[in-house]
Motif scaffolding. Sequence first.
Motif, PDB file in Angstrom:
ATOM      1  N   SER A 273       2.214 -12.502  -5.636  1.00  0.00           N
ATOM      2  CA  SER A 273       1.838 -11.489  -6.623  1.00  0.00           C
ATOM      3  C   SER A 273       0.430 -10.960  -6.363  1.00  0.00           C
ATOM      4  CB  SER A 273       1.920 -12.076  -8.032  1.00  0.00           C
ATOM      5  OG  SER A 273       1.483 -11.135  -8.996  1.00  0.00           O
ATOM      6  N   PHE A 274      -0.527 -11.877  -6.142  1.00  0.00           N
ATOM      7  CA  PHE A 274      -1.908 -11.458  -5.927  1.00  0.00           C
ATOM      8  C   PHE A 274      -2.059 -10.625  -4.657  1.00  0.00           C
ATOM      9  CE2 PHE A 274      -4.034 -15.126  -8.526  1.00  0.00           C
ATOM     10  CZ  PHE A 274      -3.390 -14.651  -9.656  1.00  0.00           C
ATOM     11  N   ALA A 275      -1.326 -10.988  -3.599  1.00  0.00           N
ATOM     12  CA  ALA A 275      -1.415 -10.234  -2.342  1.00  0.00           C
ATOM     13  C   ALA A 275      -0.868  -8.821  -2.502  1.00  0.00           C
ATOM     14  CB  ALA A 275      -0.673 -10.967  -1.229  1.00  0.00           C
ATOM     15  N   THR A 276       0.200  -8.664  -3.301  1.00  0.00           N
ATOM     16  CA  THR A 276       0.732  -7.316  -3.521  1.00  0.00           C
ATOM     17  C   THR A 276      -0.239  -6.473  -4.348  1.00  0.00           C
ATOM     18  OG1 THR A 276       1.967  -8.045  -5.484  1.00  0.00           O
ATOM     19  CG2 THR A 276       3.133  -8.061  -3.383  1.00  0.00           C
ATOM     20  N   ILE A 277      -0.910  -7.092  -5.315  1.00  0.00           N
ATOM     21  CA  ILE A 277      -1.903  -6.361  -6.110  1.00  0.00           C
ATOM     22  C   ILE A 277      -3.051  -5.900  -5.217  1.00  0.00           C
ATOM     23  CG2 ILE A 277      -3.599  -6.564  -7.959  1.00  0.00           C
ATOM     24  CD1 ILE A 277      -1.682  -8.545  -9.332  1.00  0.00           C
ATOM     25  N   LEU A 278      -3.547  -6.803  -4.373  1.00  0.00           N
ATOM     26  CA  LEU A 278      -4.636  -6.456  -3.461  1.00  0.00           C
ATOM     27  C   LEU A 278      -4.201  -5.388  -2.460  1.00  0.00           C
ATOM     28  CD1 LEU A 278      -5.902 -10.091  -2.813  1.00  0.00           C
ATOM     29  CD2 LEU A 278      -7.220  -8.299  -3.963  1.00  0.00           C
ATOM     30  N   GLY A 279      -2.984  -5.531  -1.918  1.00  0.00           N
ATOM     31  CA  GLY A 279      -2.486  -4.566  -0.953  1.00  0.00           C
ATOM     32  C   GLY A 279      -2.219  -3.211  -1.564  1.00  0.00           C
ATOM     33  N   GLY A 280      -1.894  -3.187  -2.860  1.00  0.00           N
ATOM     34  CA  GLY A 280      -1.628  -1.915  -3.523  1.00  0.00           C
ATOM     35  C   GLY A 280      -2.817  -0.985  -3.553  1.00  0.00           C
TER      36      GLY A 280
ATOM     37  N   GLY B 157       0.808  -1.218   0.000  1.00  0.00           N
ATOM     38  CA  GLY B 157       0.000   0.000   0.000  1.00  0.00           C
ATOM     39  C   GLY B 157       0.839   1.264   0.000  1.00  0.00           C
ATOM     40  N   LEU B 158       2.117   1.141   0.348  1.00  0.00           N
ATOM     41  CA  LEU B 158       2.986   2.307   0.458  1.00  0.00           C
ATOM     42  C   LEU B 158       4.174   2.255  -0.491  1.00  0.00           C
ATOM     43  CD1 LEU B 158       3.090   2.538   4.366  1.00  0.00           C
ATOM     44  CD2 LEU B 158       1.592   3.788   2.797  1.00  0.00           C
ATOM     45  N   ILE B 159       4.543   1.045  -0.958  1.00  0.00           N
ATOM     46  CA  ILE B 159       5.719   0.860  -1.798  1.00  0.00           C
ATOM     47  C   ILE B 159       5.282   0.222  -3.109  1.00  0.00           C
ATOM     48  CG2 ILE B 159       7.957  -0.308  -1.981  1.00  0.00           C
ATOM     49  CD1 ILE B 159       8.178  -0.188   1.019  1.00  0.00           C
ATOM     50  N   ASN B 160       5.946   0.608  -4.183  1.00  0.00           N
ATOM     51  CA  ASN B 160       5.629   0.065  -5.499  1.00  0.00           C
ATOM     52  C   ASN B 160       5.614  -1.463  -5.491  1.00  0.00           C
ATOM     53  OD1 ASN B 160       7.122  -0.918  -8.279  1.00  0.00           O
ATOM     54  ND2 ASN B 160       5.490   0.562  -8.604  1.00  0.00           N
ATOM     55  N   ASN B 161       4.604  -2.044  -6.134  1.00  0.00           N
ATOM     56  CA  ASN B 161       4.406  -3.494  -6.091  1.00  0.00           C
ATOM     57  C   ASN B 161       5.582  -4.276  -6.661  1.00  0.00           C
ATOM     58  OD1 ASN B 161       1.934  -2.922  -5.031  1.00  0.00           O
ATOM     59  ND2 ASN B 161       0.738  -3.515  -6.818  1.00  0.00           N
ATOM     60  N   THR B 162       6.162  -3.795  -7.758  1.00  0.00           N
ATOM     61  CA  THR B 162       7.274  -4.529  -8.350  1.00  0.00           C
ATOM     62  C   THR B 162       8.485  -4.554  -7.422  1.00  0.00           C
ATOM     63  OG1 THR B 162       7.911  -2.520  -9.553  1.00  0.00           O
ATOM     64  CG2 THR B 162       6.584  -4.129 -10.735  1.00  0.00           C
ATOM     65  N   ALA B 163       8.683  -3.467  -6.674  1.00  0.00           N
ATOM     66  CA  ALA B 163       9.792  -3.440  -5.713  1.00  0.00           C
ATOM     67  C   ALA B 163       9.558  -4.464  -4.605  1.00  0.00           C
ATOM     68  CB  ALA B 163       9.945  -2.041  -5.120  1.00  0.00           C
TER      69      ALA B 163
ATOM     70  N   ILE C 102     -11.745  -5.336   0.320  1.00  0.00           N
ATOM     71  CA  ILE C 102     -11.379  -6.171  -0.828  1.00  0.00           C
ATOM     72  C   ILE C 102     -10.147  -7.007  -0.502  1.00  0.00           C
ATOM     73  CG2 ILE C 102     -10.576  -6.127  -3.215  1.00  0.00           C
ATOM     74  CD1 ILE C 102     -13.549  -5.497  -2.851  1.00  0.00           C
ATOM     75  N   PHE C 103      -9.207  -6.423   0.237  1.00  0.00           N
ATOM     76  CA  PHE C 103      -8.004  -7.168   0.624  1.00  0.00           C
ATOM     77  C   PHE C 103      -8.371  -8.374   1.489  1.00  0.00           C
ATOM     78  CE2 PHE C 103      -4.505  -7.983   3.609  1.00  0.00           C
ATOM     79  CZ  PHE C 103      -3.487  -8.268   2.710  1.00  0.00           C
ATOM     80  N   VAL C 104      -9.290  -8.187   2.433  1.00  0.00           N
ATOM     81  CA  VAL C 104      -9.711  -9.289   3.304  1.00  0.00           C
ATOM     82  C   VAL C 104     -10.393 -10.384   2.482  1.00  0.00           C
ATOM     83  CG1 VAL C 104     -11.281  -9.945   5.165  1.00  0.00           C
ATOM     84  CG2 VAL C 104      -9.885  -7.881   5.384  1.00  0.00           C
ATOM     85  N   VAL C 105     -11.291  -9.978   1.573  1.00  0.00           N
ATOM     86  CA  VAL C 105     -11.979 -10.952   0.724  1.00  0.00           C
ATOM     87  C   VAL C 105     -10.959 -11.726  -0.119  1.00  0.00           C
ATOM     88  CG1 VAL C 105     -13.575 -11.241  -1.219  1.00  0.00           C
ATOM     89  CG2 VAL C 105     -14.149  -9.662   0.643  1.00  0.00           C
ATOM     90  N   GLY C 106     -10.035 -10.985  -0.717  1.00  0.00           N
ATOM     91  CA  GLY C 106      -9.027 -11.622  -1.560  1.00  0.00           C
ATOM     92  C   GLY C 106      -8.119 -12.548  -0.774  1.00  0.00           C
ATOM     93  N   LEU C 107      -7.720 -12.142   0.436  1.00  0.00           N
ATOM     94  CA  LEU C 107      -6.833 -12.976   1.247  1.00  0.00           C
ATOM     95  C   LEU C 107      -7.551 -14.250   1.685  1.00  0.00           C
ATOM     96  CD1 LEU C 107      -4.058 -13.255   2.518  1.00  0.00           C
ATOM     97  CD2 LEU C 107      -4.881 -11.964   4.494  1.00  0.00           C
ATOM     98  N   LEU C 108      -8.829 -14.146   2.019  1.00  0.00           N
ATOM     99  CA  LEU C 108      -9.602 -15.344   2.384  1.00  0.00           C
ATOM    100  C   LEU C 108      -9.676 -16.313   1.207  1.00  0.00           C
ATOM    101  CD1 LEU C 108     -12.523 -13.751   4.449  1.00  0.00           C
ATOM    102  CD2 LEU C 108     -10.649 -15.157   5.326  1.00  0.00           C
ATOM    103  N   TYR C 109      -9.843 -15.765  -0.001  1.00  0.00           N
ATOM    104  CA  TYR C 109      -9.856 -16.610  -1.193  1.00  0.00           C
ATOM    105  C   TYR C 109      -8.502 -17.308  -1.357  1.00  0.00           C
ATOM    106  CZ  TYR C 109      -9.683 -17.941  -6.118  1.00  0.00           C
ATOM    107  OH  TYR C 109      -9.533 -18.641  -7.288  1.00  0.00           O
ATOM    108  N   LEU C 110      -7.421 -16.549  -1.202  1.00  0.00           N
ATOM    109  CA  LEU C 110      -6.081 -17.118  -1.364  1.00  0.00           C
ATOM    110  C   LEU C 110      -5.803 -18.187  -0.313  1.00  0.00           C
ATOM    111  CD1 LEU C 110      -3.976 -13.902  -2.168  1.00  0.00           C
ATOM    112  CD2 LEU C 110      -4.730 -15.669  -3.765  1.00  0.00           C
ATOM    113  N   MET C 111      -6.363 -18.023   0.890  1.00  0.00           N
ATOM    114  CA  MET C 111      -6.123 -18.978   1.965  1.00  0.00           C
ATOM    115  C   MET C 111      -6.907 -20.271   1.794  1.00  0.00           C
ATOM    116  SD  MET C 111      -6.166 -16.513   5.312  1.00  0.00           S
ATOM    117  CE  MET C 111      -6.388 -17.945   6.383  1.00  0.00           C
TER     118      MET C 111
END
Length: 599
Positions: free
Chosen positions: A143-150, A109-115, A187-196
């Motif tokens: 990758s998906f968690a960084t996209i969601l966190g971004g 959320g604070l740093i560029n995803n690719t970094a 959305i991050f919580v929903v996405g993380l639950l899906y990933l888990m």
Amino acid sequence: MAIDIEILMTFGVTLVALILFVVEWLPADITALGVMVTLMLLGLVSPQEGIAGFSNSATITVMAMFILSAGIARTGALQQASTWLMQWGGKTCRRQIFALGLIVGPISGLINNTAVVSVFLPIIEDFCQQHRLSPSKLLMPLSFATILGGMLTVVGTSTSVLASGLSDQLGYGEFSLFQFVELGAAIFVVGLLYLMFIAPVLLPNRDVSGSTLSQEYGLKEYVSEVVVTPRSSLVGQTLQNSQLQRRFDLDVLEIIRNGNHFPQPLGDKSLCAGDILLVRSRRDDLLKIRDGEGIEILPDVQFGQKSWQADLSSGQEGVAEALVIANSNLVGSTLKELRFRQRYNVTVLAIRRGQDLVRERMGKVRLKFGDLLLVQGPKQSLLGLQTSRDLLVLEQRDLESLRSDRANVAMGIGVGVVAIAAFTPINILVSALAGVLLMILTGCLKPGELYQAVRWDVIFLLACLIPLGTAMESSGATALLAQQLIAIGGSLSGYGLLSMLYVLTTVLSSILSNSAAVILLLPVGLRVASELGLNVFTVMFVITFAASNSFMTPIGYQTNTMVYTAGGYRFLDFVRVGGPLSLVLALVTPPLAIWLYGL
């Protein structure tokens, strides 16, 4: 109804750009540059409007955030996260994904995803190796968690920064730093639950237990030992003078003489009768060399006994994997043009690109972002690659190559930039540029590294596509598209219309790019909202989230491309895991946005 000629020309430019983005004849940023130039030549935008994207606040903010992210990564401030992952990861896949998401999500959320992915990719590889796990179980969730966190903050991705700039340009003001943090967190919580709970069942399990890099890359048939016979024409010649490696598709990796191993560089080493050469070449090519140069092919005894896995803490020779990163100067060039062996003192044994494995005529292959190079060379050369700005070695970075004494300073600057933008009237652009200056003055980054830190392809893509949005608006194309959407969705509810916009944006961002989807559809969505009396911010947030959340393909977002080859994934793996996640978010994002911000 007759359509104005300017609208037709604007649609024509957009259609050609769409085709070029899909077929990828040119890099996306070059296509965008062509769009900008064409719009000016056709008179659809003035020269001032055409280059306005380069002075746009969104473009400059994205550039500054790239530099801030590089400063934090270069000092090793994120390396502590590897300790957290080791402590909290546990033994189950669900817990590991949960710990991974909790660590990388807020950081993204604070740093560029690719970094973030650049730092965590070797950490995940190391974690999987220690726990005997397949990286394919964790790299896609990374990758998906960084996209969601971004999407937790406006500066988390270039897409949301661009959406904020467009909002200001269209008269609705810029987004505040935490403008949509509630929706992003949900959305991050929903996405993380899906990933888990769902992703572990769908993720592939590429078995790596007991396999070496030589086995993974199928090198058994490509690396052999040959002996220089007394009758050989190579006796007394150096490798450079013999031009053996130039005349044949062959690389000499090592010379063994009387039990002594001579590593790279080998060009000036004179060959003697009885020398054993470890070479990379096809067996049928070796048969041709045997007849012409007087060598004998030996059974691959030495090769079979070696693990060929790079051990940077001991030994003199090793093999490692190096990823071609997004802003690499290597992209678009061949190994031969780059004089790769001379530049890095390592030899490329194979190139993995997605599902394709290249082991022949590699000198003619033009490198792309996401290519994984299997390289062999001396220990010191492999360590030197860790400091390269063009390649990411899939080994945890040597702490000596990081400015760890500046880690707290870099983190303090990053937190300060966010705090100033969040709690004072100072614009995020101003605070980010001030942070860039402090990174240089405090020694977190060297002046020359400032320009290397910027993803210039992203900057050009953003800046060159902004005039397309201007042409769409001024020509009336935006208004025409809005009318068509209203006609199609006139019988739909507010939720139905938002869902339609979400799906349309998701599809467009998969075909084009996240930035192009926002530039084209955000003005259209605002027109629709204005005509139907919908909450403009709800519409903007839905479109922005749809454009940013790219999960369905390995090329839809740069972090997906980074883990695509490294995780041993196939294209359909992303469709199988990312498709249902995209569907889930398409169902929950519009109602959440309506609930939080109103319709």
